[in-house]
Motif scaffolding. Structure first.
Motif, PDB file in Angstrom:
ATOM      1  N   TRP A 164      56.024  35.751  28.038  1.00 12.66           N
ATOM      2  CA  TRP A 164      55.977  36.168  29.436  1.00 12.66           C
ATOM      3  C   TRP A 164      57.375  36.154  30.041  1.00 12.66           C
ATOM      4  CZ3 TRP A 164      51.875  38.036  32.168  1.00 12.66           C
ATOM      5  CH2 TRP A 164      50.604  37.913  31.580  1.00 12.66           C
ATOM      6  N   GLN A 192      55.748  36.365  39.780  1.00 12.92           N
ATOM      7  CA  GLN A 192      54.987  37.365  39.025  1.00 12.92           C
ATOM      8  C   GLN A 192      55.480  37.329  37.581  1.00 12.92           C
ATOM      9  OE1 GLN A 192      55.551  41.489  40.197  1.00 12.92           O
ATOM     10  NE2 GLN A 192      57.737  41.241  40.571  1.00 12.92           N
ATOM     11  N   GLY A 193      54.547  37.610  36.677  1.00 13.64           N
ATOM     12  CA  GLY A 193      54.868  37.547  35.262  1.00 13.64           C
ATOM     13  C   GLY A 193      54.465  38.830  34.546  1.00 13.64           C
ATOM     14  N   PHE A 194      55.336  39.259  33.631  1.00 13.68           N
ATOM     15  CA  PHE A 194      55.083  40.459  32.826  1.00 13.68           C
ATOM     16  C   PHE A 194      55.010  40.046  31.361  1.00 13.68           C
ATOM     17  CE2 PHE A 194      56.102  43.753  35.985  1.00 13.68           C
ATOM     18  CZ  PHE A 194      56.753  42.996  36.939  1.00 13.68           C
ATOM     19  N   LEU A 195      54.005  40.529  30.685  1.00 14.42           N
ATOM     20  CA  LEU A 195      53.920  40.311  29.258  1.00 14.42           C
ATOM     21  C   LEU A 195      55.036  41.121  28.590  1.00 14.42           C
ATOM     22  CD1 LEU A 195      51.938  38.563  27.673  1.00 14.42           C
ATOM     23  CD2 LEU A 195      50.551  40.600  27.272  1.00 14.42           C
ATOM     24  N   SER A 223      57.005  46.276  28.476  1.00  9.49           N
ATOM     25  CA  SER A 223      55.768  45.594  28.860  1.00  9.49           C
ATOM     26  C   SER A 223      54.611  46.601  28.714  1.00  9.49           C
ATOM     27  CB  SER A 223      55.911  45.090  30.299  1.00  9.49           C
ATOM     28  OG  SER A 223      54.881  44.187  30.631  1.00  9.49           O
ATOM     29  N   PRO A 224      53.409  46.127  28.379  1.00  7.91           N
ATOM     30  CA  PRO A 224      52.334  47.050  27.983  1.00  7.91           C
ATOM     31  C   PRO A 224      51.994  48.125  29.017  1.00  7.91           C
ATOM     32  CG  PRO A 224      51.640  44.758  27.655  1.00  7.91           C
ATOM     33  CD  PRO A 224      52.995  44.725  28.284  1.00  7.91           C
ATOM     34  N   PHE A 225      51.849  47.732  30.258  1.00  6.34           N
ATOM     35  CA  PHE A 225      51.382  48.666  31.283  1.00  6.34           C
ATOM     36  C   PHE A 225      52.556  49.295  32.023  1.00  6.34           C
ATOM     37  CE2 PHE A 225      50.022  49.189  35.805  1.00  6.34           C
ATOM     38  CZ  PHE A 225      48.939  50.034  35.640  1.00  6.34           C
ATOM     39  N   PHE A 226      53.617  48.532  32.204  1.00 11.03           N
ATOM     40  CA  PHE A 226      54.730  48.961  33.047  1.00 11.03           C
ATOM     41  C   PHE A 226      55.791  49.753  32.311  1.00 11.03           C
ATOM     42  CE2 PHE A 226      52.815  45.603  35.495  1.00 11.03           C
ATOM     43  CZ  PHE A 226      52.874  46.101  36.774  1.00 11.03           C
ATOM     44  N   VAL A 271      45.769  40.386  33.232  1.00 14.07           N
ATOM     45  CA  VAL A 271      46.462  39.970  32.014  1.00 14.07           C
ATOM     46  C   VAL A 271      46.050  40.847  30.831  1.00 14.07           C
ATOM     47  CG1 VAL A 271      46.666  38.131  30.296  1.00 14.07           C
ATOM     48  CG2 VAL A 271      46.921  37.597  32.732  1.00 14.07           C
ATOM     49  N   CYS A 314      46.662  44.878  31.873  1.00 12.62           N
ATOM     50  CA  CYS A 314      47.994  45.361  32.247  1.00 12.62           C
ATOM     51  C   CYS A 314      49.128  44.430  31.833  1.00 12.62           C
ATOM     52  CB  CYS A 314      48.069  45.596  33.759  1.00 12.62           C
ATOM     53  SG  CYS A 314      46.764  46.676  34.381  1.00 12.62           S
ATOM     54  N   GLY A 315      48.819  43.324  31.195  1.00 11.60           N
ATOM     55  CA  GLY A 315      49.885  42.395  30.817  1.00 11.60           C
ATOM     56  C   GLY A 315      50.666  41.906  32.019  1.00 11.60           C
ATOM     57  N   TYR A 316      49.953  41.605  33.089  1.00 13.71           N
ATOM     58  CA  TYR A 316      50.600  41.221  34.351  1.00 13.71           C
ATOM     59  C   TYR A 316      49.840  40.055  34.961  1.00 13.71           C
ATOM     60  CZ  TYR A 316      52.533  41.581  39.057  1.00 13.71           C
ATOM     61  OH  TYR A 316      53.158  41.313  40.245  1.00 13.71           O
ATOM     62  N   ARG A 317      50.551  39.154  35.622  1.00 13.51           N
ATOM     63  CA  ARG A 317      49.866  38.066  36.319  1.00 13.51           C
ATOM     64  C   ARG A 317      50.715  37.577  37.489  1.00 13.51           C
ATOM     65  NH1 ARG A 317      50.629  33.322  31.660  1.00 13.51           N
ATOM     66  NH2 ARG A 317      52.750  32.747  32.253  1.00 13.51           N
TER      67      ARG A 317
END
Lengths: 283, 283
Positions: free
Chosen positions: A3, A17-20, A40-43, B10, B13-16
């Motif tokens: 993350w 906020q956290g991005f995988l 990052s997967p979505f962004f 999560v 979107c790999g986001y939190r």
């Protein structure tokens, strides 16, 4: 996968906020800041400077469209545009969709320009190769203090007022900007997220007010500038610029052939209508 | 101190988003969901259901004001209001600031009502003790299928369409709501964050469209409903409701003596102006 946790509001608000992170694409330390781009997967690709998210492939359209098209379509005839900061090239890309004669981008950190052109080329999308672009790697504060040129629009696309962006929030800097505006010109400036950073907008407006007859702000919702609404400051001596109606804006947008995903003439007008909790910061 | 990390986006979107937890105030598992309230430095108390943030003391005004005042001031004469979900009491509190005769709140989980009244009393602020309030702890789907009453406004203040909120997003449920609206009535519904959950708005609008002459949505920016803009669906047979002008709205707000921090007549009107990336979900 790990993350990436943004530290921006951790100390002040206990929030993050956290991005995988699928993978780190590149990381580089310049004289001014530490730059990182990760996937990052979505962004898609995410650009962070000193650990603070600057933009992502997925939502960059919001900020870049609204920073450029609101002032340019309100003005209607800008030929010379100055962008201070914005080394990623996103605002420049949108500015060049208008029939401007020259767009001068003044960025303190040449590293950012190279880094983004190489690893997030969609941001500038060739804008740095446009013959109308003039790229200057110098301190924006010094540039507006020394240049003899004048502009129809100055866009201050800064980071937050810590680190290299700090001087871009001072009285002296705004006064110098004012000196270099053509009659009928205007200034637009990144003024933070009022929910988390009310002082950023409050201070900007307080500093612009003695300089311009019409000082205001408009609001945009950028998903990764977390905290709801972001404020963009507005200063001009011509109140009519803020009053340009939807029909005229729509005609200008059509004439320039600019397709948009967040900007629309109705959204442009609506963005100036402030919730009371924001309006009171301008009082 | 530890971090509360919201799991909502999560997987998709790999986001939190994360909140620093000063202390956990209370936690309780009901037949329907797991409830938790914790104290966070900037946000005050935060309510989470099944690990998803429902509201915080710091920003609850945005959602609750906009869920209640937009439809009520557009209608102008609502006497009977039905709220489905909303067991925290925030929407009820704002509804009761209007001169309504009765506000019926139908919540499937009585545990939520008790939990919030006890640990976040500012949300309902006494609204459950108001003689105009009728609190029913029953399944909202069943209620609208069986009741013989009619309402001027139905507000669907649901969680996301997973868990107990799922049935509040179906054709059958919306059709039953329609049947129980008085002439000139309208329905407003929580329709998710288009940036992260475009299907929530798309599906809601597709289901409302065969039922109502005027289907639309309006947008609000709630800091902790992360992802920029949240959409609230709107269905009515009277297009004039959506067209009520600023002057009339302002007069009605003044008459009811309602002070607000996010809502304003200009913000009300502006909220219906959609960025193209949202508008296309309604096509």
């Amino acid at each position: 996968m790990s993350w990436f946790e943004e530290a921006l509001y951790v100390r002040t608000c206990g929030y993050r906020q956290g991005f995988l992170v699928e993978r780190e694409v590149a990381r580089l330390k310049t004289e001014f800041q530490e730059m990182a781009i990760f996937e990052s997967p979505f962004f898609g690709r995410v650009l962070a400077l000193d650990g603070i998210v600057q933009t992502t492939e997925r939502d960059e359209f919001v900020y870049h469209e609204m920073m450029a098209h609101v002032p340019l379509l309100a003005h209607g005839g800008a030929r010379d545009v100055l962008i201070i900061g914005g080394g990623d090239g996103g605002v420049l890309r949108e500015v060049l969709r208008h029939p401007v004669e020259r767009a001068t981008l003044v960025e303190i950190d040449g590293g950012v320009v190279d880094f983004c052109r190489r690893h997030m080329p969609g941001l500038s999308a060739g804008a740095f190769d446009d013959p109308r672009t003039e790229l200057l790697i110098v301190d924006g504060i010094r540039y507006v203090a020394e240049t003899t040129r004048r502009f129809d629009l100055i866009i201050i696309d800064s980071t937050d007022p810590v680190g290299p962006g700090e001087g871009l929030f001072t009285d002296a800097f705004y006064a110098d900007c004012k000196t270099h505006l053509n009659p009928g010109g205007l200034i637009v400036t990144q003024s933070g997220v009022p929910f988390f950073q009310p002082d950023e907008l409050r201070t900007t407006v307080r500093r612009l007010r003695p300089l311009f007859a019409d000082v205001a702000c408009y609001l945009i919702a950028v998903p990764t500038y977390v905290g709801g609404l972001m404020a963009l400051g507005w200063g001009s001596d011509d109140p009519a610029l803020r009053g340009v109606g939807e029909e005229v804006l729509a005609e200008r947008q059509r004439a320039a052939g600019i397709a948009t995903r967040y900007y629309a003439p109705a959204v442009h007008r609506a963005a100036f209508r402030l919730p009371p909790f924001v309006a009171e910061l301008l009082a």
